[in-house]
Enzyme design. Sequence first.
Site, PDB file in Angstrom:
ATOM      1  N   GLU A 107       0.696  -1.265   0.051  1.00 18.03           N
ATOM      2  CA  GLU A 107       0.375  -0.018   0.028  1.00 18.03           C
ATOM      3  C   GLU A 107       0.646   1.350  -0.238  1.00 18.03           C
ATOM      4  O   GLU A 107       2.028   1.596   0.406  1.00 18.03           O
ATOM      5  CB  GLU A 107      -0.543   0.327   1.593  1.00 18.03           C
ATOM      6  CG  GLU A 107      -1.320  -1.002   1.349  1.00 18.03           C
ATOM      7  CD  GLU A 107      -2.280  -1.585   2.751  1.00 18.03           C
ATOM      8  OE1 GLU A 107      -3.458  -1.761   3.435  1.00 18.03           O
ATOM      9  OE2 GLU A 107      -1.971  -0.365   3.622  1.00 18.03           O
ATOM     10  N   CYS A 120       2.956   8.625   1.901  1.00 17.32           N
ATOM     11  CA  CYS A 120       3.783   7.381   2.430  1.00 17.32           C
ATOM     12  C   CYS A 120       3.757   6.517   1.636  1.00 17.32           C
ATOM     13  O   CYS A 120       3.669   5.766   0.570  1.00 17.32           O
ATOM     14  CB  CYS A 120       2.603   6.996   3.418  1.00 17.32           C
ATOM     15  SG  CYS A 120       2.803   5.819   4.422  1.00 17.32           S
ATOM     16  N   CYS A 127       5.279  -7.105   7.772  1.00 19.52           N
ATOM     17  CA  CYS A 127       6.249  -6.933   8.504  1.00 19.52           C
ATOM     18  C   CYS A 127       6.354  -7.938   9.429  1.00 19.52           C
ATOM     19  O   CYS A 127       5.192  -8.489   9.555  1.00 19.52           O
ATOM     20  CB  CYS A 127       5.631  -6.070   8.526  1.00 19.52           C
ATOM     21  SG  CYS A 127       6.380  -4.790  10.161  1.00 19.52           S
ATOM     22  N   CYS A 131       3.463  -5.432  15.668  1.00 19.71           N
ATOM     23  CA  CYS A 131       3.510  -4.192  17.104  1.00 19.71           C
ATOM     24  C   CYS A 131       1.926  -5.007  17.167  1.00 19.71           C
ATOM     25  O   CYS A 131       1.062  -5.157  15.774  1.00 19.71           O
ATOM     26  CB  CYS A 131       3.368  -3.081  16.312  1.00 19.71           C
ATOM     27  SG  CYS A 131       5.559  -2.876  15.544  1.00 19.71           S
ATOM     28  N   CYS A 134      -1.450  -3.147  15.308  1.00 25.33           N
ATOM     29  CA  CYS A 134      -0.991  -2.868  13.577  1.00 25.33           C
ATOM     30  C   CYS A 134      -1.264  -3.892  13.057  1.00 25.33           C
ATOM     31  O   CYS A 134      -1.248  -4.620  13.395  1.00 25.33           O
ATOM     32  CB  CYS A 134       0.527  -2.859  13.643  1.00 25.33           C
ATOM     33  SG  CYS A 134       0.841  -2.277  11.875  1.00 25.33           S
ATOM     34  N   GLY A 179       6.124  -2.189   6.897  1.00 18.94           N
ATOM     35  CA  GLY A 179       7.462  -3.100   7.272  1.00 18.94           C
ATOM     36  C   GLY A 179       8.464  -2.166   7.490  1.00 18.94           C
ATOM     37  O   GLY A 179       7.624  -0.982   8.098  1.00 18.94           O
ATOM     38  N   GLU A 180       9.407  -2.521   7.559  1.00 18.79           N
ATOM     39  CA  GLU A 180      10.300  -1.853   8.774  1.00 18.79           C
ATOM     40  C   GLU A 180      11.419  -1.514   7.427  1.00 18.79           C
ATOM     41  O   GLU A 180      12.288  -2.061   6.854  1.00 18.79           O
ATOM     42  CB  GLU A 180      10.562  -2.458  10.273  1.00 18.79           C
ATOM     43  CG  GLU A 180      12.259  -2.453  10.815  1.00 18.79           C
ATOM     44  CD  GLU A 180      11.746  -0.597  11.458  1.00 18.79           C
ATOM     45  OE1 GLU A 180      10.365  -0.813  12.096  1.00 18.79           O
ATOM     46  OE2 GLU A 180      12.574   0.412  11.073  1.00 18.79           O
ATOM     47  N   SER A 211      10.915   6.047   9.285  1.00 13.81           N
ATOM     48  CA  SER A 211      10.040   5.959  10.571  1.00 13.81           C
ATOM     49  C   SER A 211      10.525   4.451  10.957  1.00 13.81           C
ATOM     50  O   SER A 211      10.705   3.706   9.983  1.00 13.81           O
ATOM     51  CB  SER A 211       8.602   5.979  10.884  1.00 13.81           C
ATOM     52  OG  SER A 211       8.419   5.339  11.470  1.00 13.81           O
ATOM     53  N   HIS A 235       4.963   4.854  21.319  1.00 15.27           N
ATOM     54  CA  HIS A 235       3.908   3.946  21.622  1.00 15.27           C
ATOM     55  C   HIS A 235       3.190   3.665  23.365  1.00 15.27           C
ATOM     56  O   HIS A 235       2.194   3.032  24.310  1.00 15.27           O
ATOM     57  CB  HIS A 235       3.683   3.202  21.443  1.00 15.27           C
ATOM     58  CG  HIS A 235       3.368   3.632  19.667  1.00 15.27           C
ATOM     59  ND1 HIS A 235       2.955   4.515  19.289  1.00 15.27           N
ATOM     60  CD2 HIS A 235       4.064   2.743  18.486  1.00 15.27           C
ATOM     61  CE1 HIS A 235       3.647   4.310  17.791  1.00 15.27           C
ATOM     62  NE2 HIS A 235       3.910   3.761  17.576  1.00 15.27           N
ATOM     63  N   ASN A 310      -6.757   4.050  15.033  1.00 17.31           N
ATOM     64  CA  ASN A 310      -7.954   3.823  13.518  1.00 17.31           C
ATOM     65  C   ASN A 310      -8.538   2.169  13.896  1.00 17.31           C
ATOM     66  O   ASN A 310      -7.249   1.449  13.126  1.00 17.31           O
ATOM     67  CB  ASN A 310      -7.021   3.951  11.998  1.00 17.31           C
ATOM     68  CG  ASN A 310      -7.675   4.985  11.870  1.00 17.31           C
ATOM     69  OD1 ASN A 310      -9.250   5.755  12.084  1.00 17.31           O
ATOM     70  ND2 ASN A 310      -7.301   5.171  10.588  1.00 17.31           N
ATOM     71  N   CYS A 353      -1.946   1.922   8.301  1.00 18.00           N
ATOM     72  CA  CYS A 353      -1.782   1.074   8.176  1.00 18.00           C
ATOM     73  C   CYS A 353      -2.165  -0.884   7.783  1.00 18.00           C
ATOM     74  O   CYS A 353      -2.959  -1.081   8.446  1.00 18.00           O
ATOM     75  CB  CYS A 353      -0.114   1.402   8.627  1.00 18.00           C
ATOM     76  SG  CYS A 353       1.103  -0.094   7.876  1.00 18.00           S
TER      77      CYS A 353
END
Length: 369
Positions: A107, A120, A127, A131, A134, A179-180, A211, A235, A310, A353
Amino acid sequence: MSRSLVELPINDKAHVRHAPLLGMTFSALEHEFSEIGLTRLDAKRVFPWIHMKCASSFDVMTDVPHKIRSVLNERFSLERPKCCNLQKSSDGTQKALLEFADGHQIETVFIPEEKRNTVCLSAQVGCAMECKFCNTGRQQFSRNLTASEIMAQVFFWKDLLLESAEQKSLTNLVFMGMGEPMLNSESLFSALELLLGEKTHNFSRNKVTVSTAGVIEADLLKLAQFGVKLAISLHAPNDAKRSELMPINRKYGIETILNAAKEYLRLSNTEHVTFEYLLLYGVNDSDDDARQLAKLLANIHCKVNLIMFNSWSGSIFTGSSRARADAFLSILLSKGVRTIIRKSRGDDILAACGQLKTLRNQMPNFDSM
Ligand code: SF4
């Protein structure tokens, strides 16, 4: 002595791999060209067509000799990914689900604002970080994106904006999609070289943000050399809570993260590091959490982005109320921590995400573009 132009035997043409050029740096392009007898001058002619003029076909490269264009057509590709779904929010945010040649999907989101237009970008398919809050974290990690696939997201939006009547251009980039990024640093660094280059996409360093969930390895200091902004998903105000939300914290705890943030500031010459903080009802949003967070960040040039959660189907978390978010914000501000509540965009198209990909997988009749 330069090698002569290598022509493919007719029978080999069907089997040749079309090397994607969208993510190739100039030195890589020059090397690829030299392998088949093309010169540095040829690379110098072709490179601006790809990045400055966003050519999607070799045939439009009118100053490149016809014979060389034929070789380029046989050997290389400027192909964009297939857009499987494009949704537009009532606030103008657009979200695209792109599919690469091997069928993997990612995405990317376009966020227009009065003074800037942000894209973005995703760095991986799925990923591995898991987390807990997510949606992407629920999707299994499949693979890293290549530099060409990262760049293809930028080309996708540039192409779309060129076609639109609104004449918008991209100003800001954030690596905050799937992803990271720091687990795909090789592709990330090639893409950054192209995105920041004066003779390529020429994005300003302070308008590009990478990020990380807190992957503190040597590559983070290499990233500092690009001078781009760093955002860290924090977080939680302590290790116990953070390890519950983000398993990566068991490897790189908060102290390690804060030390790395200070080192990043020193090496990158950026003004501040951004800490992202998702407000989860009853989990990390109390007054005491805010006070702990303020104490942690007291000696760092930073900004905190508070994010309203969200919610998504199957999530075990609920977002904090606006009143709770305001109270959290007040405590941080009263302690001198620069903080904003980040404006939520694209809620009606599930712009958080991982949501478009999941939704598509659940809906067999999803409309295609
Ligand atoms: S928040 Fe980022 S790092 Fe964590 S699972 Fe989601 S995509 Fe991966």
